[in-house]
Design a protein around this motif. Structure first.
Motif, PDB file in Angstrom:
ATOM      1  N   HIS A 251      -9.246 -12.129 104.456  1.00 15.36           N
ATOM      2  CA  HIS A 251      -8.146 -12.857 105.114  1.00 15.36           C
ATOM      3  C   HIS A 251      -6.910 -11.960 105.210  1.00 15.36           C
ATOM      4  O   HIS A 251      -5.781 -12.435 105.167  1.00 15.36           O
ATOM      5  N   MET A 252      -7.135 -10.662 105.335  1.00 14.40           N
ATOM      6  CA  MET A 252      -6.061  -9.683 105.336  1.00 14.40           C
ATOM      7  C   MET A 252      -6.255  -8.729 106.518  1.00 14.40           C
ATOM      8  O   MET A 252      -6.827  -7.647 106.355  1.00 14.40           O
ATOM      9  N   PRO A 253      -5.824  -9.109 107.739  1.00 15.01           N
ATOM     10  CA  PRO A 253      -6.026  -8.234 108.904  1.00 15.01           C
ATOM     11  C   PRO A 253      -5.472  -6.839 108.653  1.00 15.01           C
ATOM     12  O   PRO A 253      -4.397  -6.668 108.083  1.00 15.01           O
ATOM     13  N   GLY A 254      -6.230  -5.831 109.079  1.00 17.95           N
ATOM     14  CA  GLY A 254      -5.844  -4.444 108.853  1.00 17.95           C
ATOM     15  C   GLY A 254      -6.652  -3.778 107.760  1.00 17.95           C
ATOM     16  O   GLY A 254      -6.607  -2.557 107.602  1.00 17.95           O
ATOM     17  N   LEU A 255      -7.390  -4.590 106.989  1.00 16.61           N
ATOM     18  CA  LEU A 255      -8.222  -4.065 105.912  1.00 16.61           C
ATOM     19  C   LEU A 255      -9.681  -4.421 106.194  1.00 16.61           C
ATOM     20  O   LEU A 255     -10.008  -5.581 106.417  1.00 16.61           O
ATOM     21  N   LYS A 256     -10.551  -3.432 106.213  1.00 12.77           N
ATOM     22  CA  LYS A 256     -11.984  -3.678 106.364  1.00 12.77           C
ATOM     23  C   LYS A 256     -12.608  -3.871 104.984  1.00 12.77           C
ATOM     24  O   LYS A 256     -12.142  -3.280 104.006  1.00 12.77           O
ATOM     25  N   VAL A 257     -13.648  -4.701 104.922  1.00 13.23           N
ATOM     26  CA  VAL A 257     -14.306  -4.999 103.648  1.00 13.23           C
ATOM     27  C   VAL A 257     -15.801  -4.804 103.814  1.00 13.23           C
ATOM     28  O   VAL A 257     -16.418  -5.413 104.689  1.00 13.23           O
ATOM     29  N   VAL A 258     -16.395  -3.948 102.980  1.00 11.25           N
ATOM     30  CA  VAL A 258     -17.832  -3.692 103.045  1.00 11.25           C
ATOM     31  C   VAL A 258     -18.457  -3.932 101.677  1.00 11.25           C
ATOM     32  O   VAL A 258     -17.784  -3.855 100.643  1.00 11.25           O
ATOM     33  N   CYS A 259     -19.760  -4.220 101.685  1.00  8.09           N
ATOM     34  CA  CYS A 259     -20.461  -4.503 100.437  1.00  8.09           C
ATOM     35  C   CYS A 259     -21.937  -4.141 100.580  1.00  8.09           C
ATOM     36  O   CYS A 259     -22.701  -4.879 101.212  1.00  8.09           O
ATOM     37  N   PRO A 260     -22.375  -3.026 100.023  1.00 12.39           N
ATOM     38  CA  PRO A 260     -23.786  -2.630 100.138  1.00 12.39           C
ATOM     39  C   PRO A 260     -24.674  -3.445  99.213  1.00 12.39           C
ATOM     40  O   PRO A 260     -24.236  -3.945  98.174  1.00 12.39           O
ATOM     41  N   ALA A 261     -25.943  -3.568  99.609  1.00  6.40           N
ATOM     42  CA  ALA A 261     -26.936  -4.252  98.781  1.00  6.40           C
ATOM     43  C   ALA A 261     -28.006  -3.307  98.270  1.00  6.40           C
ATOM     44  O   ALA A 261     -28.772  -3.672  97.373  1.00  6.40           O
ATOM     45  N   THR A 262     -28.083  -2.103  98.838  1.00  2.32           N
ATOM     46  CA  THR A 262     -29.134  -1.145  98.487  1.00  2.32           C
ATOM     47  C   THR A 262     -28.528   0.233  98.264  1.00  2.32           C
ATOM     48  O   THR A 262     -27.424   0.527  98.746  1.00  2.32           O
ATOM     49  N   PRO A 263     -29.235   1.113  97.554  1.00  2.00           N
ATOM     50  CA  PRO A 263     -28.737   2.484  97.386  1.00  2.00           C
ATOM     51  C   PRO A 263     -28.516   3.199  98.718  1.00  2.00           C
ATOM     52  O   PRO A 263     -27.521   3.916  98.876  1.00  2.00           O
ATOM     53  N   TYR A 264     -29.433   3.024  99.679  1.00  2.00           N
ATOM     54  CA  TYR A 264     -29.277   3.673 100.984  1.00  2.00           C
ATOM     55  C   TYR A 264     -27.967   3.260 101.635  1.00  2.00           C
ATOM     56  O   TYR A 264     -27.194   4.107 102.104  1.00  2.00           O
ATOM     57  N   ASP A 265     -27.699   1.976 101.693  1.00  2.00           N
ATOM     58  CA  ASP A 265     -26.464   1.496 102.310  1.00  2.00           C
ATOM     59  C   ASP A 265     -25.245   1.886 101.492  1.00  2.00           C
ATOM     60  O   ASP A 265     -24.159   2.104 102.046  1.00  2.00           O
ATOM     61  N   ALA A 266     -25.403   1.968 100.175  1.00  2.00           N
ATOM     62  CA  ALA A 266     -24.266   2.323  99.326  1.00  2.00           C
ATOM     63  C   ALA A 266     -23.725   3.705  99.677  1.00  2.00           C
ATOM     64  O   ALA A 266     -22.511   3.889  99.832  1.00  2.00           O
ATOM     65  N   LYS A 267     -24.601   4.676  99.821  1.00  2.00           N
ATOM     66  CA  LYS A 267     -24.151   6.030 100.169  1.00  2.00           C
ATOM     67  C   LYS A 267     -23.612   6.072 101.595  1.00  2.00           C
ATOM     68  O   LYS A 267     -22.521   6.605 101.847  1.00  2.00           O
ATOM     69  N   GLY A 268     -24.355   5.504 102.540  1.00  3.81           N
ATOM     70  CA  GLY A 268     -23.951   5.569 103.941  1.00  3.81           C
ATOM     71  C   GLY A 268     -22.670   4.821 104.239  1.00  3.81           C
ATOM     72  O   GLY A 268     -21.825   5.287 105.015  1.00  3.81           O
ATOM     73  N   LEU A 269     -22.492   3.653 103.640  1.00  4.19           N
ATOM     74  CA  LEU A 269     -21.266   2.888 103.856  1.00  4.19           C
ATOM     75  C   LEU A 269     -20.056   3.569 103.219  1.00  4.19           C
ATOM     76  O   LEU A 269     -18.943   3.524 103.759  1.00  4.19           O
ATOM     77  N   LEU A 270     -20.271   4.215 102.062  1.00  2.00           N
ATOM     78  CA  LEU A 270     -19.155   4.896 101.405  1.00  2.00           C
ATOM     79  C   LEU A 270     -18.662   6.070 102.243  1.00  2.00           C
ATOM     80  O   LEU A 270     -17.451   6.254 102.433  1.00  2.00           O
ATOM     81  N   ILE A 271     -19.577   6.858 102.757  1.00  2.00           N
ATOM     82  CA  ILE A 271     -19.179   7.989 103.599  1.00  2.00           C
ATOM     83  C   ILE A 271     -18.497   7.483 104.872  1.00  2.00           C
ATOM     84  O   ILE A 271     -17.474   8.029 105.300  1.00  2.00           O
ATOM     85  N   ALA A 272     -19.027   6.411 105.468  1.00  2.58           N
ATOM     86  CA  ALA A 272     -18.397   5.829 106.657  1.00  2.58           C
ATOM     87  C   ALA A 272     -17.003   5.312 106.339  1.00  2.58           C
ATOM     88  O   ALA A 272     -16.079   5.445 107.155  1.00  2.58           O
ATOM     89  N   ALA A 273     -16.826   4.721 105.157  1.00  4.22           N
ATOM     90  CA  ALA A 273     -15.519   4.191 104.763  1.00  4.22           C
ATOM     91  C   ALA A 273     -14.493   5.305 104.617  1.00  4.22           C
ATOM     92  O   ALA A 273     -13.334   5.167 105.030  1.00  4.22           O
ATOM     93  N   VAL A 274     -14.914   6.427 104.037  1.00  2.67           N
ATOM     94  CA  VAL A 274     -13.997   7.563 103.877  1.00  2.67           C
ATOM     95  C   VAL A 274     -13.621   8.143 105.236  1.00  2.67           C
ATOM     96  O   VAL A 274     -12.473   8.539 105.465  1.00  2.67           O
ATOM     97  N   GLU A 275     -14.564   8.181 106.163  1.00  5.25           N
ATOM     98  CA  GLU A 275     -14.303   8.749 107.487  1.00  5.25           C
ATOM     99  C   GLU A 275     -13.510   7.813 108.383  1.00  5.25           C
ATOM    100  O   GLU A 275     -12.957   8.240 109.396  1.00  5.25           O
ATOM    101  N   ASP A 276     -13.427   6.537 108.026  1.00  6.31           N
ATOM    102  CA  ASP A 276     -12.710   5.562 108.851  1.00  6.31           C
ATOM    103  C   ASP A 276     -11.206   5.840 108.805  1.00  6.31           C
ATOM    104  O   ASP A 276     -10.669   6.153 107.742  1.00  6.31           O
ATOM    105  N   PRO A 277     -10.514   5.742 109.926  1.00  6.70           N
ATOM    106  CA  PRO A 277      -9.076   6.023 109.934  1.00  6.70           C
ATOM    107  C   PRO A 277      -8.235   4.933 109.296  1.00  6.70           C
ATOM    108  O   PRO A 277      -7.022   5.122 109.100  1.00  6.70           O
ATOM    109  N   ASP A 278      -8.838   3.808 108.966  1.00 10.57           N
ATOM    110  CA  ASP A 278      -8.101   2.689 108.387  1.00 10.57           C
ATOM    111  C   ASP A 278      -8.608   2.380 106.979  1.00 10.57           C
ATOM    112  O   ASP A 278      -9.686   2.830 106.585  1.00 10.57           O
ATOM    113  N   PRO A 279      -7.872   1.585 106.207  1.00 11.75           N
ATOM    114  CA  PRO A 279      -8.262   1.306 104.822  1.00 11.75           C
ATOM    115  C   PRO A 279      -9.502   0.425 104.736  1.00 11.75           C
ATOM    116  O   PRO A 279      -9.708  -0.481 105.547  1.00 11.75           O
TER     117      PRO A 279
END
Length: 337
Positions: A151-179
């Motif tokens: 409920h906080m526009p401007g902030l993206k929220v992600v939550c992995p369920a598997t090791p594969y998604d955990a690594k890929g989502l983390l790298i994508a989050a770091v590369e994202d220009p926003d928080p």
């Protein structure tokens, strides 16, 4: 030979737990970008309370993996200053239940600087926050309060369920220009392994994943609830019920198209999350279903959630969480409506 070696490296995989995949994701971004750094309580010398940052300070030095004072507001405030000046900080909050002193910084600054400066500055930072019950942690350690941040526009929220998604989502989050708030299900840290690419890769933010194909009912969930739901699907499958399982992966912005397509096909839906029922993200998902698939519904949407109480102590913790029995009952209710 060089081409063959390069291709082999791209496709090489390694069996990892989620905590290992998170560590590998941080190692990858630290290697790729010298402006990336990690800061938080005990992330350096001790390698983090869960050892998520184990070995990273030794590999990259104390100027890039930084032990901070015990001050969540200070960790996030410092990260904001770093981010607007060109750095890409990964800020660790030891437990999601400890994030509340930093809420003011996140709401007032992290999520608003792009808007406040009319796009002149962005805040490319990641906030890592282990969350969830089922690990017998003390009070305030097991909160699942994602809806405070979706409920906080401007902030993206992600939550992995598997090791594969955990690594890929983390790298994508770091590369994202926003928080990005990166929620880590503690219960899944070491509960199972999965083959994870050794090379760097990303999982797209904003896109969910269909874990199981089905025709009779759509089960919508994320994080630590995904393996539990998959277990229930195997059980009810013996009774002839065909379940489709959606892992949202990104909680804001939600993958509305994936939800709509699935519910339009099955005509039934159950939302499962461990956060309290009132004000939970499940309510937004039900609204999306009403907006996009109402005329396809064969039964009202069911929710299986945590209760409207703080996460209880050890003897009641399993009762608080969604159980296979509660999920099965909700599935049967929409099937036989």
């Amino acid at each position: 030979m060089t081409t063959d070696f390069t291709e082999a490296k791209k496709t090489a995989t390694k069996s990892m737990t989620m905590i290992q995949a998170i560590n590998e994701g941080m190692r990858a971004v630290l290697e790729q970008d010298e402006m990336c750094l990690i800061l938080g309580e005990d992330v350096g010398k001790n390698g983090g309370v869960f050892r998520a940052t184990d070995g990273l300070q030794e590999a990259f030095g104390i100027d890039r993996v930084i032990d901070t004072p015990l001050s969540e507001s200070g960790i996030i405030g410092t990260s904001v200053g770093l981010a607007v000046n060109g750095f890409k900080p990964i800020a660790e909050i030891q437990f999601m239940g400890f994030i509340y002193p930093a809420y003011d910084q996140i709401m007032t600054h992290v999520s608003r600087i792009r808007s406040r400066t009319m796009g002149r500055y962005s805040v490319p930072m990641v906030i890592r926050a282990p969350y969830g019950a089922g690990v017998r942690a003390p009070e305030i350690h097991s909160d699942s309060t994602e809806s405070l941040f979706t409920h906080m526009p401007g902030l993206k929220v992600v939550c992995p369920a598997t090791p594969y998604d955990a690594k890929g989502l983390l790298i994508a989050a770091v590369e994202d220009p926003d928080p990005v708030l990166y929620m880590e299900p503690m219960h899944s840290y070491r509960s199972f392994r999965e083959e994870v690419p050794v090379a760097s890769y990303t999982v797209e933010i904003g896109k969910g994943k269909k874990r199981i194909e089905g025709n009779d009912v759509t089960l919508i969930t994320w994080g630590a609830m995904v393996p539990l739901v998959e277990k229930v699907v195997k059980q009810v499958g013996g009774d002839g019920i065909s379940c489709e399982v959606l892992d949202l992966r990104t909680l804001y912005p939600l993958d509305e198209a994936l939800i709509a397509e699935s519910v339009q096909k099955t005509g039934r839906a159950v939302v499962i999350h461990e956060a309290p029922r009132t004000g939970g993200l499940g309510n937004d998902i039900v609204s999306i279903i009403n907006d996009t698939a109402f005329l396809y519904l064969k039964a009202p949407v069911e929710r299986v959630t945590g209760f409207d109480v703080p996460v209880p102590f050890f003897s009641l913790e399993n009762h608080y969480l969604p159980t296979p029995e509660r999920i099965t009952k909700a599935i049967e209710k929409v099937i036989h409506f």
